[in-house]
Each structure stands twice: as structure tokens, then as C-alpha cells.
Design a protein around this motif. Sequence first.
Motif, mmCIF file in Angstrom:
data_model
loop_
_atom_site.group_PDB
_atom_site.id
_atom_site.type_symbol
_atom_site.label_atom_id
_atom_site.label_comp_id
_atom_site.label_asym_id
_atom_site.label_seq_id
_atom_site.Cartn_x
_atom_site.Cartn_y
_atom_site.Cartn_z
ATOM 1 N N ARG A 1 0.860 -1.186 0.000
ATOM 2 C CA ARG A 1 0.000 0.000 0.000
ATOM 3 C C ARG A 1 0.892 1.230 0.000
ATOM 4 O O ARG A 1 1.656 1.427 -0.925
ATOM 5 C CB ARG A 1 -0.973 -0.010 1.168
ATOM 6 N N GLU B 1 -6.676 -12.165 -3.083
ATOM 7 C CA GLU B 1 -7.730 -11.603 -2.259
ATOM 8 C C GLU B 1 -7.619 -12.254 -0.896
ATOM 9 O O GLU B 1 -7.199 -13.400 -0.771
ATOM 10 C CB GLU B 1 -9.116 -11.788 -2.872
ATOM 11 N N SER C 1 -10.024 -7.824 0.824
ATOM 12 C CA SER C 1 -8.966 -7.009 0.239
ATOM 13 C C SER C 1 -8.484 -7.682 -1.033
ATOM 14 O O SER C 1 -8.207 -8.871 -1.039
ATOM 15 C CB SER C 1 -7.816 -6.837 1.230
ATOM 16 N N TYR C 2 -8.414 -6.892 -2.102
ATOM 17 C CA TYR C 2 -7.983 -7.368 -3.414
ATOM 18 C C TYR C 2 -6.667 -6.712 -3.767
ATOM 19 O O TYR C 2 -6.446 -5.546 -3.432
ATOM 20 C CB TYR C 2 -8.984 -6.957 -4.503
ATOM 21 N N GLY C 3 -5.823 -7.426 -4.492
ATOM 22 C CA GLY C 3 -4.592 -6.779 -4.891
ATOM 23 C C GLY C 3 -3.776 -7.558 -5.891
ATOM 24 O O GLY C 3 -4.122 -8.664 -6.307
ATOM 25 N N ASN D 1 -6.673 -2.954 -2.467
ATOM 26 C CA ASN D 1 -7.917 -2.212 -2.255
ATOM 27 C C ASN D 1 -8.796 -3.007 -1.308
ATOM 28 O O ASN D 1 -8.815 -4.242 -1.353
ATOM 29 C CB ASN D 1 -8.658 -2.004 -3.584
ATOM 30 N N ASP D 2 -9.543 -2.301 -0.460
ATOM 31 C CA ASP D 2 -10.371 -2.937 0.558
ATOM 32 C C ASP D 2 -11.851 -2.690 0.298
ATOM 33 O O ASP D 2 -12.239 -1.613 -0.148
ATOM 34 C CB ASP D 2 -10.026 -2.392 1.942
ATOM 35 N N SER E 1 -0.123 -3.668 -4.410
ATOM 36 C CA SER E 1 -1.195 -2.678 -4.490
ATOM 37 C C SER E 1 -2.456 -3.372 -4.000
ATOM 38 O O SER E 1 -2.778 -4.477 -4.464
ATOM 39 C CB SER E 1 -1.388 -2.191 -5.924
#
Length: 139
Positions: A48, A91, A104-106, A126-127, A124
Motif C-alpha cells: 500500500r 484476495e 482485500s484485493y490486490g 484495495n479494501d 497494491s
Amino acid sequence: MADQRPPLPPFTEETARAKVQAAEDAWNSRDPERVALAYTEDSEWRNRDTFLKGRDEIREFLRQKWARELDYKLRKELWAFTGNRIAVRFEYESRDADGQWWRSYGNEMWEFDENGLMARRYASINDLKITADERRLAL
């Protein structure tokens, strides 16, 4: 002799998939000591907006992560590989201390040294807030 963490680069599809599965298994252990051993002593991370350098910082980061991300469960998928690099999508689900569930994906980019230790990890993430009924990853 340096520690080795097979499979070693250069990766084939089979060895890249094995490396991804080993990482998933280690992270699902939620054991910072075990996970940190897969990285070089001077490994560089971006997670992040956090930048880390070395196993000691990685261990501490993971301790804090799993203290706040409760009931953590992760799935990783090989996306691409070449030579000493692997790209994955992932995820994971966890809940916070208030009981709120998150997915959470990344994407991660990994680079390995000749001994199969990860020298660089760039993530990277995203939640998404989810309800307990929306969970897909069983513990």
C-alpha cells in the motif's frame, strides 16, 4: 552457503505455481517468523503506502498486520512469470476488532534472488467492506 528457498529461478509455469502456493500457505499460517524467512535480509517492500526494508521490518509489519486483521484467510493466483519474477493477484478476508469483515484485493510483483528468496515485493491493495454472509474464503 546462503539459505535456499526452492523452487529457484528461472521459473517455469510449474515452479512459479509452486512458489505462489508456498507463499499462500506461509501467509495463511499468520506466523511472521515463518513468512519473513522467504525474503532476503535486505528485501524491499511496498505494501500500500508503507515502504519496508529487510526482514526485521517485515516481521514487525506482519505482527502488527495480523494483530489487527483477525481471522485472516488469503488466496493467491499466478498471473504471470518470467525469469526471476512472478506476478500474482490475490484476495483475502479478515475482520477488525469491531467485527467488521473486509475483503482485500490486490496485485503483487515479486523479484527473487538466485537462492529463491524474494528480494522485492510490491503490493497494491484495495479494501471492500463485506458482511459475514458475503465471505467467500472459509477459515
